[in-house]
Design a protein around this motif. Sequence first.
Motif, short mmCIF file in Angstrom:
data_model
loop_
_atom_site.label_atom_id
_atom_site.label_comp_id
_atom_site.label_asym_id
_atom_site.label_seq_id
_atom_site.Cartn_x
_atom_site.Cartn_y
_atom_site.Cartn_z
N SER A 27 0.86 -1.18 0.00
CA SER A 27 0.00 0.00 0.00
C SER A 27 0.90 1.23 0.00
O SER A 27 2.12 1.14 0.20
CB SER A 27 -0.88 0.01 1.25
OG SER A 27 -0.07 0.20 2.40
N SER A 28 0.31 2.39 -0.18
CA SER A 28 1.09 3.64 -0.17
C SER A 28 1.81 3.81 1.16
O SER A 28 2.98 4.19 1.20
CB SER A 28 0.19 4.84 -0.46
OG SER A 28 -0.84 4.93 0.50
N ARG A 32 6.00 3.87 1.85
CA ARG A 32 6.70 4.92 2.61
C ARG A 32 7.46 4.35 3.80
O ARG A 32 8.61 4.69 4.05
CB ARG A 32 5.70 5.97 3.05
CG ARG A 32 5.22 6.86 1.93
CD ARG A 32 4.28 7.96 2.45
NE ARG A 32 3.84 8.82 1.39
CZ ARG A 32 2.71 8.65 0.70
NH1 ARG A 32 1.91 7.65 0.98
NH2 ARG A 32 2.39 9.49 -0.27
N VAL A 79 4.48 8.94 -4.26
CA VAL A 79 3.56 7.80 -4.26
C VAL A 79 2.25 8.29 -4.86
O VAL A 79 1.71 9.31 -4.44
CB VAL A 79 3.35 7.24 -2.84
CG1 VAL A 79 2.29 6.16 -2.85
CG2 VAL A 79 4.66 6.71 -2.28
N ARG A 80 1.78 7.60 -5.88
CA ARG A 80 0.48 7.89 -6.51
C ARG A 80 -0.37 6.63 -6.36
O ARG A 80 -0.03 5.59 -6.91
CB ARG A 80 0.64 8.22 -7.98
CG ARG A 80 1.39 9.49 -8.24
CD ARG A 80 1.21 9.90 -9.71
NE ARG A 80 2.19 10.83 -10.16
CZ ARG A 80 2.29 12.09 -9.78
NH1 ARG A 80 1.44 12.57 -8.91
NH2 ARG A 80 3.22 12.88 -10.26
N ASP A 82 -1.23 3.41 -4.96
CA ASP A 82 -0.36 2.44 -4.31
C ASP A 82 0.84 2.12 -5.19
O ASP A 82 1.32 0.99 -5.25
CB ASP A 82 -1.12 1.16 -3.99
CG ASP A 82 -2.11 1.35 -2.86
OD1 ASP A 82 -1.85 2.21 -1.98
OD2 ASP A 82 -3.15 0.67 -2.83
N GLN A 83 1.33 3.14 -5.92
CA GLN A 83 2.49 2.96 -6.79
C GLN A 83 3.60 3.94 -6.43
O GLN A 83 3.33 5.08 -6.07
CB GLN A 83 2.10 3.16 -8.25
CG GLN A 83 1.15 2.10 -8.77
CD GLN A 83 1.01 2.18 -10.28
OE1 GLN A 83 1.01 3.26 -10.86
NE2 GLN A 83 0.89 1.03 -10.91
N CYS A 98 5.94 4.79 -12.99
CA CYS A 98 5.33 4.33 -11.74
C CYS A 98 5.28 2.80 -11.72
O CYS A 98 5.06 2.17 -12.77
CB CYS A 98 3.92 4.88 -11.59
SG CYS A 98 3.86 6.69 -11.53
N SER A 100 4.00 -0.70 -9.19
CA SER A 100 3.48 -1.31 -7.97
C SER A 100 4.59 -2.23 -7.46
O SER A 100 5.49 -2.61 -8.20
CB SER A 100 2.20 -2.10 -8.25
OG SER A 100 2.43 -3.10 -9.21
#
Length: 124
Positions: A27-28, A32, A79-80, A82-83, A98, A100
């Motif tokens: 996930s985003s 991170r 991050v856009r 979940d990428q 981008c 995943s």
Amino acid sequence: MRRFLQVLLMLSAAFPPMSAALPGELSSGEIRSELVGRSISWWEQGGWFSGQMMLLPDGRAEISVDAPKRAGDSGRWMVRGDQLCTVWGDFRSGQEKCYSLQRGEAGRFETSGGNVFEVREAGV
């Protein structure tokens, strides 16, 4: 009507929203917490390219290519959805790309672009 609602509920469970990460995809928040501020070794699956990368907390990014020919670049990451997206100053002619990410073996992540990231602890 009740049968229609049951079918609708079954279909909604079988087909999650398109914006949801697929099982195993980061996930985003996981991107991170697991990659930002950490030293990342990377290599192309089945390819010749490998190097190091750092995603800095302020959005800057640094990358080195160690093989087949030494090179380096800097740019930015974001991050856009979940990428993980990167834009480099020179690499890829400055075009954003981008990916995943899926969790692999301990400390490794596989990108949808065909790269493997391995997180290294600081000083290692």
